[in-house]
Design a protein around this motif. Structure first.
Motif: not given
Lengths: 110, 196
Positions: B67-69, B120-124, B129-130, B187-188
């Protein structure tokens, strides 16, 4: 929701395959054993999903083995049936045998 | 005889899912079995199955994170949309491209660029954040976006130029979401490897 107490068909098959393989039970060998004995292909994803679930119910335990070049340098995870798992499979066997008994239509197949 | 390398993209996708020892054992088993079967299609099917099961398991066990995602995705989409409109990037591209390419090709470029820059930025953001569950949450975001776009596209199933441009925007929105999301996951993964 009540916790599920019985083994599903695939869980049953996986535990029996582990018992057949003994010390050499890891992903590839388990899927081959099931294919050899049941004649059905098994995806490693569903096999590991089942093994993970069985391990979380303490019916199966696992240990990391050695990493080998033929596995791209990754370790094997060996699985063993626990005492709980053996009890559960015996219980399921008894239940299935009780269901089987007295069925004349199936006597030829046995 | 040297070992045959399985499809690199599939292996990379598998590596994104989780970093625990289970996943390592699955990857090793797939590698070992691939040496005998030598079929890229088989390997891809197995990897997709592992990914689907892993995503299902993660979503069942981490429903709050899911839900947070989705909340992060919606906020990032709104923010990216405002920024793209405010900065007028797309308008500038259209302004520059139309004298060179003509009006219609520039509309096609803009229809691809704008959704890509928004999704794109939303996916990033979802991936970053997860962290460990980044790939799962990115796939959830892409699936939610796909469901919304599929509903919208179903209402515009005509071969008119407007609809074709709309479908193009939908495809590029999904491509942008996947690109941004997996860039974040990569990147993670890179920063985790560097930390080790």
């Amino acid at each position: 929701m009540a916790k599920r107490e019985y083994l599903g068909e695939f869980e049953f098959v996986v535990i029996l395959a582990l018992l057949h393989l003994g010390q050499d039970a890891y992903g590839v060998e388990i899927s081959r054993e099931i294919e050899r004995r049941c004649g059905r292909g098994v995806s490693l994803g569903s096999l590991y999903g089942t093994l993970e679930r069985l391990e979380s119910h303490r019916l199966v335990s696992s240990a990391l083995g050695e990493a080998t070049p033929e596995r791209g340098g990754r370790a094997k995870r060996y699985f063993q049936v626990t005492a709980n798992g053996l009890d559960k499979i015996r219980e399921s066997q008894r239940a299935l045998c009780n269901m089987w008994d007295g069925l004349k239509q199936l006597e030829v197949m046995r | 005889m040297s070992a045959l390398k399985p499809p690199a993209l599939a292996t990379w996708l598998l590596g994104l899912m989780d970093s625990d020892a289970w996943q390592d054992a699955v990857a090793g088993d797939l590698f070992e079995d691939y040496q005998q079967r030598r079929s890229s299609t088989w390997y891809w099917c197995q990897v997709l199955m592992v990914v689907a099961i892993s995503v299902g398991k993660d979503l069942r066990h981490h429903s709050v994170l899911a839900l947070r995602a989705l909340a992060v995705a919606v906020l990032s989409l709104c923010l990216a949309h405002s920024l793209v409109s405010e900065l007028g990037v797309v308008r500038r591209v259209m302004h520059m491209a139309s004298p060179l390419l003509g009006w219609w090709p520039s509309v096609v470029i803009v229809a691809a660029l704008e959704p890509f820059l928004i999704c794109g930025p939303a996916g990033l953001a979802v991936a970053l954040t997860h962290r460990k569950r980044g790939a799962t949450m990115v796939l959830l975001y892409v699936a939610a976006l796909f469901a919304i776009l599929a509903c919208l596209c179903a209402n515009r199933a005509h071969w008119t130029p407007g609809c074709v441009v709309f479908w193009e925007s939908a495809v590029f929105a999904l491509a942008g979401a996947l690109f941004g999301g997996f860039l974040g996951c990569a990147w993670e993964g890179f920063s985790r490897t560097r930390a080790i």
